[in-house]
Design a protein around this motif. Structure first.
Motif, PDB file in Angstrom:
ATOM      1  N   LYS A 222       0.812  -1.213   0.000  1.00  0.00           N
ATOM      2  CA  LYS A 222       0.000   0.000   0.000  1.00  0.00           C
ATOM      3  C   LYS A 222       0.849   1.270   0.000  1.00  0.00           C
ATOM      4  O   LYS A 222       1.322   1.715  -1.037  1.00  0.00           O
ATOM      5  CB  LYS A 222      -0.961  -0.066   1.201  1.00  0.00           C
ATOM      6  CG  LYS A 222      -2.102   0.920   1.138  1.00  0.00           C
ATOM      7  CD  LYS A 222      -3.047   0.712   2.305  1.00  0.00           C
ATOM      8  CE  LYS A 222      -4.175   1.716   2.335  1.00  0.00           C
ATOM      9  NZ  LYS A 222      -5.072   1.691   1.170  1.00  0.00           N
ATOM     10  N   LYS A 223       1.043   1.877   1.164  1.00  0.00           N
ATOM     11  CA  LYS A 223       1.747   3.164   1.195  1.00  0.00           C
ATOM     12  C   LYS A 223       3.228   3.004   0.839  1.00  0.00           C
ATOM     13  O   LYS A 223       3.819   3.866   0.197  1.00  0.00           O
ATOM     14  CB  LYS A 223       1.617   3.810   2.571  1.00  0.00           C
ATOM     15  CG  LYS A 223       0.191   3.917   3.081  1.00  0.00           C
ATOM     16  CD  LYS A 223      -0.651   4.872   2.265  1.00  0.00           C
ATOM     17  CE  LYS A 223      -2.004   5.094   2.960  1.00  0.00           C
ATOM     18  NZ  LYS A 223      -2.897   5.940   2.166  1.00  0.00           N
ATOM     19  N   CYS A 224       3.849   1.893   1.294  1.00  0.00           N
ATOM     20  CA  CYS A 224       5.289   1.730   1.087  1.00  0.00           C
ATOM     21  C   CYS A 224       5.613   1.526  -0.394  1.00  0.00           C
ATOM     22  O   CYS A 224       6.426   2.258  -0.951  1.00  0.00           O
ATOM     23  CB  CYS A 224       5.819   0.555   1.912  1.00  0.00           C
ATOM     24  SG  CYS A 224       5.643   0.775   3.693  1.00  0.00           S
ATOM     25  N   GLU A 242       0.076   8.465  -7.163  1.00  0.00           N
ATOM     26  CA  GLU A 242      -0.544   9.507  -6.346  1.00  0.00           C
ATOM     27  C   GLU A 242      -1.496   8.970  -5.287  1.00  0.00           C
ATOM     28  O   GLU A 242      -2.110   7.915  -5.453  1.00  0.00           O
ATOM     29  CB  GLU A 242      -1.308  10.470  -7.266  1.00  0.00           C
ATOM     30  CG  GLU A 242      -0.417  11.172  -8.273  1.00  0.00           C
ATOM     31  CD  GLU A 242       0.684  12.013  -7.628  1.00  0.00           C
ATOM     32  OE1 GLU A 242       0.448  12.603  -6.559  1.00  0.00           O
ATOM     33  OE2 GLU A 242       1.794  12.075  -8.196  1.00  0.00           O
ATOM     34  N   HIS A 243      -1.629   9.751  -4.211  1.00  0.00           N
ATOM     35  CA  HIS A 243      -2.526   9.436  -3.113  1.00  0.00           C
ATOM     36  C   HIS A 243      -3.920   9.961  -3.483  1.00  0.00           C
ATOM     37  O   HIS A 243      -4.373  10.960  -2.929  1.00  0.00           O
ATOM     38  CB  HIS A 243      -1.979  10.118  -1.854  1.00  0.00           C
ATOM     39  CG  HIS A 243      -2.633   9.692  -0.586  1.00  0.00           C
ATOM     40  ND1 HIS A 243      -2.646  10.487   0.541  1.00  0.00           N
ATOM     41  CD2 HIS A 243      -3.290   8.566  -0.251  1.00  0.00           C
ATOM     42  CE1 HIS A 243      -3.277   9.856   1.519  1.00  0.00           C
ATOM     43  NE2 HIS A 243      -3.674   8.703   1.064  1.00  0.00           N
ATOM     44  N   MET A 244      -4.551   9.308  -4.447  1.00  0.00           N
ATOM     45  CA  MET A 244      -5.799   9.821  -5.017  1.00  0.00           C
ATOM     46  C   MET A 244      -6.845   8.726  -5.161  1.00  0.00           C
ATOM     47  O   MET A 244      -6.523   7.600  -5.532  1.00  0.00           O
ATOM     48  CB  MET A 244      -5.547  10.402  -6.415  1.00  0.00           C
ATOM     49  CG  MET A 244      -4.755  11.688  -6.448  1.00  0.00           C
ATOM     50  SD  MET A 244      -4.549  12.268  -8.150  1.00  0.00           S
ATOM     51  CE  MET A 244      -3.596  13.757  -7.864  1.00  0.00           C
ATOM     52  N   GLY A 268     -12.631  12.805   3.974  1.00  0.00           N
ATOM     53  CA  GLY A 268     -13.727  12.071   3.336  1.00  0.00           C
ATOM     54  C   GLY A 268     -13.427  11.552   1.948  1.00  0.00           C
ATOM     55  O   GLY A 268     -14.282  11.579   1.069  1.00  0.00           O
ATOM     56  N   LYS A 269     -12.204  11.055   1.746  1.00  0.00           N
ATOM     57  CA  LYS A 269     -11.838  10.540   0.427  1.00  0.00           C
ATOM     58  C   LYS A 269     -12.678   9.310   0.042  1.00  0.00           C
ATOM     59  O   LYS A 269     -13.194   9.223  -1.070  1.00  0.00           O
ATOM     60  CB  LYS A 269     -10.358  10.167   0.434  1.00  0.00           C
ATOM     61  CG  LYS A 269      -9.666  10.600  -0.830  1.00  0.00           C
ATOM     62  CD  LYS A 269      -8.179  10.688  -0.647  1.00  0.00           C
ATOM     63  CE  LYS A 269      -7.505   9.441  -1.122  1.00  0.00           C
ATOM     64  NZ  LYS A 269      -6.337   9.042  -0.383  1.00  0.00           N
ATOM     65  N   THR A 270     -12.784   8.377   0.992  1.00  0.00           N
ATOM     66  CA  THR A 270     -13.565   7.166   0.705  1.00  0.00           C
ATOM     67  C   THR A 270     -15.033   7.535   0.459  1.00  0.00           C
ATOM     68  O   THR A 270     -15.680   6.980  -0.433  1.00  0.00           O
ATOM     69  CB  THR A 270     -13.423   6.149   1.854  1.00  0.00           C
ATOM     70  OG1 THR A 270     -12.030   5.841   1.995  1.00  0.00           O
ATOM     71  CG2 THR A 270     -14.174   4.870   1.571  1.00  0.00           C
ATOM     72  N   ASP A 289     -10.255   4.096  -3.876  1.00  0.00           N
ATOM     73  CA  ASP A 289     -10.521   5.084  -2.823  1.00  0.00           C
ATOM     74  C   ASP A 289      -9.258   5.673  -2.202  1.00  0.00           C
ATOM     75  O   ASP A 289      -9.340   6.494  -1.304  1.00  0.00           O
ATOM     76  CB  ASP A 289     -11.402   4.476  -1.723  1.00  0.00           C
ATOM     77  CG  ASP A 289     -10.604   3.598  -0.769  1.00  0.00           C
ATOM     78  OD1 ASP A 289      -9.617   2.969  -1.224  1.00  0.00           O
ATOM     79  OD2 ASP A 289     -10.951   3.536   0.425  1.00  0.00           O
ATOM     80  N   ASP A 290      -8.053   5.241  -2.679  1.00  0.00           N
ATOM     81  CA  ASP A 290      -6.859   5.715  -1.970  1.00  0.00           C
ATOM     82  C   ASP A 290      -5.669   6.038  -2.869  1.00  0.00           C
ATOM     83  O   ASP A 290      -4.976   7.012  -2.620  1.00  0.00           O
ATOM     84  CB  ASP A 290      -6.433   4.673  -0.927  1.00  0.00           C
ATOM     85  CG  ASP A 290      -5.481   5.241   0.118  1.00  0.00           C
ATOM     86  OD1 ASP A 290      -5.656   6.411   0.506  1.00  0.00           O
ATOM     87  OD2 ASP A 290      -4.566   4.525   0.543  1.00  0.00           O
ATOM     88  N   ILE A 291      -5.436   5.222  -3.888  1.00  0.00           N
ATOM     89  CA  ILE A 291      -4.203   5.378  -4.674  1.00  0.00           C
ATOM     90  C   ILE A 291      -4.508   5.311  -6.168  1.00  0.00           C
ATOM     91  O   ILE A 291      -5.315   4.488  -6.604  1.00  0.00           O
ATOM     92  CB  ILE A 291      -3.176   4.282  -4.284  1.00  0.00           C
ATOM     93  CG1 ILE A 291      -2.860   4.389  -2.778  1.00  0.00           C
ATOM     94  CG2 ILE A 291      -1.893   4.408  -5.102  1.00  0.00           C
ATOM     95  CD1 ILE A 291      -1.945   3.313  -2.243  1.00  0.00           C
TER      96      ILE A 291
HETATM   97 MN    MN Z   1      -4.569   7.137   2.297  1.00  0.00          MN
END
Ligand code: MN
Ligand code: SAT
Length: 602
Positions: A222-224, A242-244, A268-270, A289-291
């Motif tokens: 995920k983030k890593c 991107e974190h989108m 409130g991204k999700t 919903d995140d990347i």
């Molecule tokens: Mn995130």
């Protein structure tokens, strides 16, 4: 069952790490349902997971983590580039050789009494030319089952990898070896905070994580990988990691466009990714919903994929009011972590939309009663892990290996003042400027700062950019030079969180945000009415569809108002923010800032 590979380098790496960590055995994951079920059963039998009510939450389990292991640990997260300059001023840096020595000492024998699991995974649809392969080694069955949901795991990944394919090595241990005969006894295994490390070696494209079993610290795809390491690969290869979120929006005529959006956490991204429009005839569908990973297609447009296969969402605050699609996504086959348990083995959290049904067991394992306990029943960062295909709003094309063409990019944050409901950048470079100044206002209670202070989180990437953020801005400028304005996404800045002086929300948010998406859609089609202002294009007074909306004309005016004095203050804080990056701020962004100042003072 398990999986097999002919990849000699991968086999060699697994052997090297096993020699260091000394697990009792090694198991290569095949990604099958049978494998998932087997590990869930192991986790339940060992007392680490609680099986939830099969009638109300079929296929669901609940975990309670250690109190020291409840979220990402930013102060233990390192970008160990060769030089500190390469990591930049916003990342923790350590010399990679020193960091490796420190971590090797911890890894030595750290898997004693445990199995080392080899998880071959694909970020993105398997075989997509935008996708990337990683292999995570871990001693945590919790990580194995979460990776099953969040990524694509198994033999099919090794088949694509072949004998010489490239993969990102992702090393992970919870850092809790077991002595002979010792068991976890239902206690979440992890190491104390000062021994946790979330390390990235960008030149080697390698991740080493130690001591945490939670979320982004342990689910290394995920983030890593998908953000910190991928941002470095994207810089080198000319694309964007991107974190989108990514959503598809369809108008009443059946025309569909795709939007990507970046917001700092707790905006409130999700919810936006799964929004149900309140305006008749419009439809929103979820891609991610995140990347977002975005690459240019042959036609010069940016195509995005969601590298993930599931949602790792915050439970508290999720309700049938705030996000019914998320609530339906987690009805079955979901892993809950740190939420509260009801007497009939269902889940509950603050903001779920109804009162706690009697006495609960809180996330710490203690009895909890509404009104009687002063601590929350669910940890504020409690999570659900759910397969993306369980979302009723998932777009049929969400796994299209070619990705979806992006027409608009949104940036936003929590800004009670200054920033209007929506405005549009006048050019790509102006849009990059808007991304570079993303921020949210913080309360004095939350952080040791003055209330009303804006905490800048450029592109919502502050904790996730794997290199110098000034160079990251320059990379965005460069991306804009690879195509033409008619093909590049239009860039917008939104703010659902504007308040009156008395502190009342001006905008209802949630499904009503579809009214703003409609204007974005129209602008991306070359329609939609706008007027030029000092800060960019603003909707004209009648441009936002307010039919049936319970917001007064006066409040609408306030929502779109630009206050010169507020903006001049804003400029000062942008200058402070930019100063942190010194001369690494690209000239184009300094020019945008100067032009903004000139327009405000005109
Ligand atoms: Mn995130
Ligand atoms: O724990 S994660 O990093 O996966 C989620 C988050 O903190 O945004």
């Amino acid at each position: 069952m398990g999986s097999t590979t002919t990849h000699a380098k991968l086999q060699q790496w697994v052997k090297e790490m096993a020699d260091l960590c000394q697990p009792d055995s090694i198991y290569w994951c095949d990604g099958s349902k049978a494998e998932y079920d087997k590990f869930v059963k192991t986790l339940i039998d060992s007392g680490l997971a609680i099986k939830l009510n099969e009638k109300t939450r079929p296929g669901c389990v609940l975990f309670k983590s250690d109190a020291s292991d409840v979220a990402r640990v930013e102060n233990r997260t390192y970008i160990a580039a060769k030089t500190q300059d390469a990591a930049g001023p916003t990342n923790n840096w350590m010399d990679p050789a020193i960091l490796k020595e420190e971590m090797k000492a911890l890894y030595k024998g750290c898997m004693k009494g445990r199995t080392m699991y080899v998880i071959p995974f694909s970020m993105g649809p398997i075989g997509s030319n935008i996708a990337k392969i990683g292999v995570e080694l871990t001693d945590s069955e919790y990580v194995v089952i979460n990776m099953h949901v969040m990524t694509r795991v198994g033999q099919k990944v090794l088949d694509v990898l072949g004998a010489n394919g490239e993969y990102v090595p992702c090393m992970h241990s919870v850092g809790k070896p077991l002595a002979a005969g010792e068991k976890d006894n239902g206690k979440w295994p992890c190491a104390p905070i000062e021994k946790k490390y979330i390390s990235h070696f960008p030149e080697e494209r390698t991740i080493w994580s130690y001591g945490s079993g939670y979320g982004g610290n342990a689910l290394l795809g995920k983030k890593c990988l998908a953000l910190r390491i991928a941002s470095v690969i994207a810089r080198d290869e000319g694309w964007l990691a991107e974190h989108m979120l990514i959503l598809g929006i369809t108008n009443p005529k059946g025309e569909k466009k795709y939007v990507a959006a970046a917001f700092p956490s707790a905006c409130g991204k999700t919810n936006l990714a799964m929004l149900i429009p309140t305006i008749p005839g419009w439809k929103v569908e979820t891609i991610g919903d995140d990347i977002a990973w975005m690459k240019f297609g042959a036609d010069g447009r940016l195509y995005a994929i969601n590298p993930e296969a599931g949602f790792f969402g915050v439970a508290p605050g999720t309700s049938m009011d705030s996000n019914p699609n998320a609530m339906h996504s987690i009805e079955k086959n979901t892993i809950f972590t740190n939420v509260a348990l009801t007497a009939d083995k269902d889940v509950w959290w603050e903001g779920i939309g109804y009162n706690a049904p009697g006495k609960l067991i809180d996330w710490n394992g203690n009895e909890w009663e509404e009104g009687k306990s002063d601590k929350p029943a669910a940890h504020p960062n409690a999570r659900f892990t759910a397969p993306a295909n369980q979302c009723p709003a998932i777009a049929p094309e969400w796994e299209n290996p070619a990705g979806v063409p992006i027409s608009a990019i949104l940036f936003g944050g929590r800004r009670p003042s200054t920033v209007p409901l929506v405005h549009q950048a006048t050019s790509w470079n102006h849009g990059v400027f808007l991304g570079s100044i993303v921020g949210s206002e913080v309360t004095a209670a939350a952080l040791d700062v003055k209330a009303g202070t804006v905490r800048r989180d450029p592109f919502a990437m502050l904790p996730f950019c794997g290199y110098h953020m000034g160079d990251y801005f320059a990379h965005w400028i460069k991306i804009g030079q690879k195509s033409t304005a008619d093909k590049l996404p239009k860039i917008f800045f939104v703010n659902w969180f504007r308040k009156t002086k008395e502190g009342k929300w001006l905008w209802p948010g949630y499904g009503e945000n579809s009214r703003v998406l409609k204007w974005v859609f129209e602008r991306a089609s070359g329609e939609g009415k706008a007027q030029e202002s000092a800060i960019g294009y603003l909707p004209t007074e009648d441009a936002i569809d307010t039919a049936g909306l319970n917001v007064s004309a006066e409040d609408m005016k306030e929502l779109l108002k630009i206050n010169k004095a507020e903006w001049l203050t804003e400029i000062e804080t942008i200058k402070e923010h930019y100063a942190k990056f010194g001369n690494r701020i690209p000239k184009e962004l300094n020019d945008e800032l100067a032009a903004l100042v000139a327009r405000l003072n005109k």
